[in-house]
Enzyme design. Structure first.
Site, PDB file in Angstrom:
ATOM      1  N   GLU A  40       0.180  -8.154  -0.358  1.00 52.71           N
ATOM      2  CA  GLU A  40      -0.034  -8.124   1.088  1.00 52.71           C
ATOM      3  C   GLU A  40       0.106  -9.525   1.696  1.00 52.71           C
ATOM      4  OE1 GLU A  40      -3.661  -6.609   4.033  1.00 52.71           O
ATOM      5  OE2 GLU A  40      -4.095  -7.266   1.994  1.00 52.71           O
ATOM      6  N   LYS A 106      -0.303  -1.347   8.808  1.00 54.94           N
ATOM      7  CA  LYS A 106      -1.547  -0.993   8.115  1.00 54.94           C
ATOM      8  C   LYS A 106      -2.432  -0.159   9.039  1.00 54.94           C
ATOM      9  CE  LYS A 106      -5.343  -3.376   5.663  1.00 54.94           C
ATOM     10  NZ  LYS A 106      -5.848  -4.740   5.320  1.00 54.94           N
ATOM     11  N   CYS A 139      -3.558  -2.434   1.208  1.00 56.16           N
ATOM     12  CA  CYS A 139      -4.897  -2.909   0.859  1.00 56.16           C
ATOM     13  C   CYS A 139      -6.020  -1.920   1.205  1.00 56.16           C
ATOM     14  CB  CYS A 139      -5.139  -4.275   1.499  1.00 56.16           C
ATOM     15  SG  CYS A 139      -6.470  -5.222   0.690  1.00 56.16           S
TER      16      CYS A 139
END
Length: 257
Positions: A40, A106, A139
């Site tokens: 990431e 995200k 994540c």
């Protein structure tokens, strides 16, 4: 298909150094793999308290990714700090060798500055490459099984997580990456960073390639810098899903975005 993961130290906020280091590692993989997966925010680290590091999709980070993918004749996946219309995003990317690139942001922003300075995404990054279907998540998305769900049983074959997951919660990472593989009957490629971020939080890797039964095919040790590769077997995956069609018993649901 051969997939390669890179676990390397990120120097938080030092874009020039990170682009140089990851670029050099990727060049060593030219012609040796089909897909390279990066952690990431590979170019900046998890520097969400510095949204000014965000750049457009024609900036340095993505320009390098396109060059590496083309010269190496492989795809590259990961995330970077993106800027668009005055907002910042933790933007996932999947770049094909011909330069075609797909993006999605995200969904689950981490508690604190990421939620303060960044905007969440509202769709999956699903892409097919060389006959393999991929989904890329980022994540904190790992903690949310509904967002990761292989709802139809054939939404994807490989689930990718690009992460900066902290050492203090690495046990959860180890558990959840295997759980996502088993519950979705899919390969999981989970790449974590190592190093200390701008919040003085340590990240210690544990990057893995996991098969649909939860077996670890490749892994990198605690704070180890290196690369690992493994082949994924679609015939094996389809035989497993046919013999054990667990997805037919899935509960239906609607995600409200």
């Amino acid at each position: 298909m051969n997939i390669t993961i890179i676990q390397n130290q990120i120097i938080w906020g030092d874009k020039a150094t990170n682009l140089n280091v990851f670029g050099n590692i990727c060049r060593k993989l030219y012609g040796k793999t089909d897909l390279v997966v990066l952690p990431e925010m590979f170019s900046t680290g998890f520097s969400v308290d510095h949204p000014e590091f965000s750049e457009s999709t024609s900036g340095e980070a993505i320009s390098l990714i396109k060059t590496l993918a083309n010269e190496g004749d492989y795809a590259i996946a990961g995330s970077f700090m993106a800027a668009e219309n005055g907002r910042s995003y933790n933007r996932g990317f999947f770049c094909l060798p011909d330069g075609t690139i797909s993006f999605a942001d995200k969904r689950h922003l981490f508690i604190g500055d990421e939620q303060k300075f960044f905007s969440p995404g509202n769709r999956h990054l699903d892409i097919e490459y060389k006959g393999v279907r991929f989904r890329l998540l980022i994540c904190f998305d790992l903690r949310f099984p509904v967002w990761s769900r292989n709802a139809s049983g054939n939404d994807y074959d490989v689930l990718i997580y690009s992460a900066n997951w902290p050492k203090s919660r690495i046990d959860a990472w180890d558990i959840l990456t295997r759980a996502r593989a088993v519950e979705n009957q899919a390969y999981v490629i989970a790449v974590n960073a190592i190093g200390t971020d701008s919040y003085h939080v340590e990240h210690n890797g544990h990057s893995v390639i996991i098969d649909p039964r939860g077996n670890i095919l490749q892994s990198l040790a605690d704070s180890e810098q290196g690369i690992r590769s493994a082949d994924i077997d679609l015939d094996f995956l389809q035989k497993l899903r046919t013999r054990f069609p667990f997805s037919k018993s899935n509960d239906s649901f609607t995600i409200n975005l």
